[in-house]
Design an enzyme around this catalytic site. Structure first.
Site, PDB file in Angstrom:
ATOM      1  CE  LYS A 279       4.222  -4.610  -1.502  1.00 32.31           C
ATOM      2  NZ  LYS A 279       5.632  -5.026  -1.529  1.00 32.31           N
ATOM      3  NE  ARG A 314       6.079  -8.863   3.225  1.00 39.29           N
ATOM      4  CZ  ARG A 314       5.527  -7.572   3.539  1.00 39.29           C
ATOM      5  NH1 ARG A 314       4.563  -7.539   3.029  1.00 39.29           N
ATOM      6  NH2 ARG A 314       5.575  -6.941   5.442  1.00 39.29           N
TER       7      ARG A 314
HETATM    8  C1  8Y4 Z   1      -1.672  -2.190   0.864  1.00 45.56           C
HETATM    9  C2  8Y4 Z   1      -0.781  -3.009   2.197  1.00 45.56           C
HETATM   10  C3  8Y4 Z   1      -0.311  -1.207   0.067  1.00 45.56           C
HETATM   11  C4  8Y4 Z   1       0.722  -3.033   2.143  1.00 45.56           C
HETATM   12  C5  8Y4 Z   1       0.802  -1.758   0.413  1.00 45.56           C
HETATM   13  C6  8Y4 Z   1       1.295  -2.153   1.567  1.00 45.56           C
HETATM   14  C7  8Y4 Z   1       7.384  -6.429   0.472  1.00 45.56           C
HETATM   15  C8  8Y4 Z   1       7.931  -6.639   1.976  1.00 45.56           C
HETATM   16  C9  8Y4 Z   1       6.462  -5.315   1.939  1.00 45.56           C
HETATM   17  C10 8Y4 Z   1       7.775  -6.959   0.053  1.00 45.56           C
HETATM   18  C11 8Y4 Z   1       9.814  -7.973   0.736  1.00 45.56           C
HETATM   19  C12 8Y4 Z   1       3.918  -3.200   1.368  1.00 45.56           C
HETATM   20  C13 8Y4 Z   1       8.096  -5.367   3.723  1.00 45.56           C
HETATM   21  C14 8Y4 Z   1       4.577  -3.425   1.473  1.00 45.56           C
HETATM   22  N1  8Y4 Z   1       7.217  -5.516   0.875  1.00 45.56           N
HETATM   23  N2  8Y4 Z   1       9.229  -7.522   1.608  1.00 45.56           N
HETATM   24  N3  8Y4 Z   1       7.681  -5.240   2.931  1.00 45.56           N
HETATM   25  N4  8Y4 Z   1       8.701  -7.733  -0.482  1.00 45.56           N
HETATM   26  N5  8Y4 Z   1      10.515  -9.194   0.575  1.00 45.56           N
HETATM   27  N6  8Y4 Z   1       3.323  -2.630   1.418  1.00 45.56           N
HETATM   28  O1  8Y4 Z   1       7.173  -7.208  -1.372  1.00 45.56           O
HETATM   29  O2  8Y4 Z   1       2.770  -4.581   2.525  1.00 45.56           O
HETATM   30  S1  8Y4 Z   1       6.180  -3.768   3.136  1.00 45.56           S
END
Ligand code: 8Y4
Length: 339
Positions: A279, A314
């Site tokens: 993130k 996750r």
């Molecule tokens: C780079 C890669 C930058 C990925 C941002 C991201 C969560 C989630 C997501 C979380 C739960 C993400 C679906 C966002 N984050 N579900 N989902 N908890 N329960 N962003 O933190 O990965 S998607």
């Protein structure tokens, strides 16, 4: 509104006294107070209410057959063609399903399948398009004998219903069942675990200067209220997994306050999930713009969360996270168990 929390102070490798934290390998020997306007105080266990200590310490029951006596890893399987972090334009159903099978082979305890990008500023896709992306991949993994439970990452009731009918075992909803007016009733009619994640605002606008009086206390209070609302609607608290929603309507400092105070969430009495992998706050801390290049920082976040008793991490990089957890666990003196 609640303006006060307790947080177990976790000390890895501190030995057999104190109390176990939420049934995991980490122990705590003191509790700190967290308050909006007063200084934090450290309390010995003997001056903390016994029911609060019992909630912090109690083992969490397994969910979808997965035990929470050690941190478990949930592998992220994005099937969004546009995902900027690990989307694969032109990937086939078979290739996506194979990525899921590979993550299970690498030791993931859950595979989280998502077809809607919830990155900041993303436009929502229609539930029909989302289902078109995720359902064939779920069906393929199930047909291939995937040995671990699938979680369906969706804010849409129709997608969740079809995914669960196809064999998904957990509903992961970044809106905590609030986005789709049908979600609470559907969840009540099901018997699967649901992940209630905190977000401030919806994905399109959530990073437009989110504000909090105190992020840790507000996110905790929001999750507590959401558990109560779900119970009211017929979703038993025993089915709920809680998640502070790192990056969802939070600035860097908010994310860090949530991670630094993470163990407070064990006061909710539920399994605790955290998603920090790749993130933006990690990119900001380490000066890495490319999400795919944020592995090292993501491992730091994963170990910090494990150190405060998180039950589910996750992550995008399953094998690497498990290797880090194995060394963390062994080096923390967590004993015979592999982690
Ligand atoms: C780079 C890669 C930058 C990925 C941002 C991201 C969560 C989630 C997501 C979380 C739960 C993400 C679906 C966002 N984050 N579900 N989902 N908890 N329960 N962003 O933190 O990965 S998607």
């Amino acid at each position: 509104m609640r303006d006060f929390l307790l947080r177990p102070i976790c000390e890895a490798g501190a030995g057999g006294d104190g109390m176990t934290l939420a049934g995991g390998p980490v122990r705590f020997h003191k509790v700190e107070t967290v308050s909006v306007n007063r200084d934090s105080r450290k309390l010995p266990l003997k001056s903390v209410a016994p029911d609060a200590l019992a909630t912090f310490a109690a083992p969490r029951a397994p969910m979808a057959g997965v035990a929470f006596d050690r941190p478990q890893v949930m592998g992220v399987l994005n099937v969004t063609p546009d995902s900027f972090s690990d989307g694969r334009p032109g990937e086939s159903v078979g290739e996506a399903a194979q990525r899921g099978l590979d993550m299970a082979e690498a030791g993931a305890a859950f595979i989280d399948v998502g077809g809607e990008s919830t990155r900041p500023g993303a436009r929502p896709v229609s539930p029909a398009e989302e289902l078109e992306r995720v359902l064939p991949v779920i069906e393929r993994m199930v047909a291939s004998g995937l040995s671990v439970p699938i979680s369906i990452d969706t804010r849409n009731a129709s997608t969740a219903r079809a995914a669960i009918e196809a064999g998904a075992a957990i509903w992961n909803d970044v809106s905590a069942l609030s986005h789709d007016p049908d979600s609470l009733a559907l969840a009540a009619s099901l018997s699967c675990p649901v992940v209630l994640m905190h977000a401030q605002g919806d994905p399109r606008t959530m990073q437009d200067a989110p504000t909090y009086r105190h992020a840790l206390i507000e996110v905790y209070a929001w999750l507590e209220a959401r558990i109560a609302a779900c119970a009211e609607a017929g979703v038993a608290p025993e089915r709920v997994i809680v998640d502070p929603g790192i990056g969802f309507g939070k600035m860097g400092a908010h994310n860090l306050q949530l991670l630094a105070g993470l163990a407070a969430f064990h006061g909710l009495g539920r399994p605790l999930m955290v998603g920090a992998s790749r993130k933006r706050f990690i990119g900001a801390l380490t000066g890495v713009d490319e999400p795919c290049a944020r592995l090292a920082g993501s491992l730091g976040a994963a170990l910090a969360a494990a150190g405060q008793g998180a039950h589910i991490l996750r992550v995008h990089d399953v094998a690497e996270t498990l290797a880090a957890l194995t060394v963390w666990s062994a080096a923390s003196g967590f004993g015979e168990e592999r982690r």
